[in-house]
Design a protein around this motif. Sequence first.
Motif, PDB file in Angstrom:
ATOM      1  N   LYS A 107       1.077  42.207  25.365  1.00 36.82           N
ATOM      2  CA  LYS A 107       2.306  42.768  25.942  1.00 36.82           C
ATOM      3  C   LYS A 107       2.011  43.739  27.081  1.00 36.82           C
ATOM      4  O   LYS A 107       2.920  44.236  27.730  1.00 36.82           O
ATOM      5  CB  LYS A 107       3.112  43.492  24.855  1.00 36.82           C
ATOM      6  CG  LYS A 107       3.767  42.563  23.858  1.00 36.82           C
ATOM      7  CD  LYS A 107       4.548  43.349  22.828  1.00 36.82           C
ATOM      8  CE  LYS A 107       5.137  42.448  21.785  1.00 36.82           C
ATOM      9  NZ  LYS A 107       5.744  43.200  20.684  1.00 36.82           N
ATOM     10  N   GLY A 108       0.717  44.058  27.273  1.00 37.01           N
ATOM     11  CA  GLY A 108       0.341  44.952  28.369  1.00 37.01           C
ATOM     12  C   GLY A 108       0.169  46.401  27.963  1.00 37.01           C
ATOM     13  O   GLY A 108       0.032  47.270  28.817  1.00 37.01           O
ATOM     14  N   ASP A 109       0.189  46.685  26.669  1.00 38.95           N
ATOM     15  CA  ASP A 109       0.027  48.064  26.210  1.00 38.95           C
ATOM     16  C   ASP A 109      -1.447  48.411  26.022  1.00 38.95           C
ATOM     17  O   ASP A 109      -2.275  47.531  25.833  1.00 38.95           O
ATOM     18  CB  ASP A 109       0.750  48.270  24.868  1.00 38.95           C
ATOM     19  CG  ASP A 109       2.246  48.071  24.977  1.00 38.95           C
ATOM     20  OD1 ASP A 109       2.794  48.380  26.054  1.00 38.95           O
ATOM     21  OD2 ASP A 109       2.864  47.614  24.005  1.00 38.95           O
ATOM     22  N   ARG A 110      -1.749  49.710  26.063  1.00 41.80           N
ATOM     23  CA  ARG A 110      -3.087  50.182  25.734  1.00 41.80           C
ATOM     24  C   ARG A 110      -3.149  50.356  24.224  1.00 41.80           C
ATOM     25  O   ARG A 110      -2.146  50.673  23.602  1.00 41.80           O
ATOM     26  CB  ARG A 110      -3.372  51.528  26.392  1.00 41.80           C
ATOM     27  CG  ARG A 110      -3.567  51.430  27.896  1.00 41.80           C
ATOM     28  CD  ARG A 110      -3.667  52.788  28.543  1.00 41.80           C
ATOM     29  NE  ARG A 110      -4.811  53.543  28.045  1.00 41.80           N
ATOM     30  CZ  ARG A 110      -4.918  54.867  28.155  1.00 41.80           C
ATOM     31  NH1 ARG A 110      -3.963  55.565  28.705  1.00 41.80           N
ATOM     32  NH2 ARG A 110      -5.979  55.482  27.701  1.00 41.80           N
ATOM     33  N   VAL A 111      -4.325  50.163  23.650  1.00 41.06           N
ATOM     34  CA  VAL A 111      -4.473  50.309  22.202  1.00 41.06           C
ATOM     35  C   VAL A 111      -5.488  51.402  21.907  1.00 41.06           C
ATOM     36  O   VAL A 111      -6.591  51.398  22.449  1.00 41.06           O
ATOM     37  CB  VAL A 111      -4.917  48.977  21.548  1.00 41.06           C
ATOM     38  CG1 VAL A 111      -5.172  49.161  20.063  1.00 41.06           C
ATOM     39  CG2 VAL A 111      -3.874  47.904  21.773  1.00 41.06           C
ATOM     40  N   LYS A 112      -5.081  52.336  21.049  1.00 42.89           N
ATOM     41  CA  LYS A 112      -5.972  53.399  20.601  1.00 42.89           C
ATOM     42  C   LYS A 112      -6.385  53.047  19.177  1.00 42.89           C
ATOM     43  O   LYS A 112      -5.552  52.990  18.274  1.00 42.89           O
ATOM     44  CB  LYS A 112      -5.229  54.742  20.617  1.00 42.89           C
ATOM     45  CG  LYS A 112      -6.034  55.905  20.101  1.00 42.89           C
ATOM     46  CD  LYS A 112      -5.178  57.168  20.083  1.00 42.89           C
ATOM     47  CE  LYS A 112      -5.958  58.370  19.595  1.00 42.89           C
ATOM     48  NZ  LYS A 112      -5.117  59.575  19.562  1.00 42.89           N
ATOM     49  N   VAL A 113      -7.672  52.771  19.002  1.00 37.03           N
ATOM     50  CA  VAL A 113      -8.178  52.416  17.680  1.00 37.03           C
ATOM     51  C   VAL A 113      -8.790  53.673  17.077  1.00 37.03           C
ATOM     52  O   VAL A 113      -9.692  54.269  17.651  1.00 37.03           O
ATOM     53  CB  VAL A 113      -9.232  51.296  17.767  1.00 37.03           C
ATOM     54  CG1 VAL A 113      -9.656  50.865  16.367  1.00 37.03           C
ATOM     55  CG2 VAL A 113      -8.697  50.120  18.550  1.00 37.03           C
ATOM     56  N   THR A 114      -8.275  54.092  15.925  1.00 36.65           N
ATOM     57  CA  THR A 114      -8.732  55.312  15.272  1.00 36.65           C
ATOM     58  C   THR A 114      -9.368  54.976  13.934  1.00 36.65           C
ATOM     59  O   THR A 114      -8.749  54.321  13.096  1.00 36.65           O
ATOM     60  CB  THR A 114      -7.550  56.278  15.036  1.00 36.65           C
ATOM     61  OG1 THR A 114      -6.876  56.484  16.272  1.00 36.65           O
ATOM     62  CG2 THR A 114      -8.025  57.610  14.515  1.00 36.65           C
ATOM     63  N   LEU A 115     -10.593  55.441  13.746  1.00 40.23           N
ATOM     64  CA  LEU A 115     -11.291  55.292  12.479  1.00 40.23           C
ATOM     65  C   LEU A 115     -11.245  56.652  11.799  1.00 40.23           C
ATOM     66  O   LEU A 115     -11.847  57.604  12.278  1.00 40.23           O
ATOM     67  CB  LEU A 115     -12.741  54.845  12.750  1.00 40.23           C
ATOM     68  CG  LEU A 115     -13.624  54.476  11.573  1.00 40.23           C
ATOM     69  CD1 LEU A 115     -13.022  53.305  10.804  1.00 40.23           C
ATOM     70  CD2 LEU A 115     -15.006  54.089  12.061  1.00 40.23           C
ATOM     71  N   ARG A 116     -10.457  56.745  10.710  1.00 38.03           N
ATOM     72  CA  ARG A 116     -10.236  58.044  10.062  1.00 38.03           C
ATOM     73  C   ARG A 116     -11.152  58.228   8.852  1.00 38.03           C
ATOM     74  O   ARG A 116     -11.312  57.314   8.040  1.00 38.03           O
ATOM     75  CB  ARG A 116      -8.778  58.162   9.623  1.00 38.03           C
ATOM     76  CG  ARG A 116      -7.839  58.146  10.811  1.00 38.03           C
ATOM     77  CD  ARG A 116      -6.396  58.093  10.403  1.00 38.03           C
ATOM     78  NE  ARG A 116      -6.006  59.330   9.746  1.00 38.03           N
ATOM     79  CZ  ARG A 116      -4.954  59.440   8.961  1.00 38.03           C
ATOM     80  NH1 ARG A 116      -4.207  58.401   8.726  1.00 38.03           N
ATOM     81  NH2 ARG A 116      -4.650  60.599   8.411  1.00 38.03           N
ATOM     82  N   PHE A 117     -11.730  59.418   8.755  1.00 37.67           N
ATOM     83  CA  PHE A 117     -12.642  59.743   7.662  1.00 37.67           C
ATOM     84  C   PHE A 117     -11.995  60.759   6.735  1.00 37.67           C
ATOM     85  O   PHE A 117     -11.381  61.711   7.196  1.00 37.67           O
ATOM     86  CB  PHE A 117     -13.950  60.324   8.223  1.00 37.67           C
ATOM     87  CG  PHE A 117     -14.679  59.363   9.128  1.00 37.67           C
ATOM     88  CD1 PHE A 117     -15.539  58.422   8.601  1.00 37.67           C
ATOM     89  CD2 PHE A 117     -14.494  59.403  10.500  1.00 37.67           C
ATOM     90  CE1 PHE A 117     -16.209  57.531   9.425  1.00 37.67           C
ATOM     91  CE2 PHE A 117     -15.156  58.520  11.327  1.00 37.67           C
ATOM     92  CZ  PHE A 117     -16.017  57.579  10.787  1.00 37.67           C
TER      93      PHE A 117
END
Length: 164
Positions: A107-117
């Motif tokens: 869709k043209g969006d940026r993706v923020k991938v978060t790895l939570r600890f």
Amino acid sequence: MINEQIRDKEIRLIGEDGEQLGIMSAKEALKLAEDAGLDLVKIAPTAKPPVCKIVDYGKYKYEQLRKEKEAKKKQKVVEIKEIRLTPNIDTNDLNTKVNAAKKFISKGDRVKVTLRFRGREMAHMNTSKHILDEFAESLADVATVEKAPKVEGRSMTMFLTVKR
């Protein structure tokens, strides 16, 4: 600036149909505009000499607003979508998250991938980087890594954007 507000000694004048009328005094230009029943509008105030045009001011203002609205319509606002992962994620769950990210990126969006600890997971932060690397690798055909994985407090984040 319009009509009497124009105080420059010399201006470059453009006629109502777009032809160059040359450099003349502001008074002469104003007289020409009044004879035509139109307004004298300063279009390029920073030019040497300033550029003025003989137009109907109301119509000119309306056209400018319409052009601005049209430009706004064509603008695409890029949103940032976040996908959260945990260090003990299973492969099928990871694949589901990858598919969601593909949808966002298409869709043209940026993706923020978060790895939570959480809790004891904090001790193994450095060994969990491979999860984000696998995530980026599985999206390599549609996305590129904009910002590499980086530890911020209790989470590790990475940004992905559309591949150009």
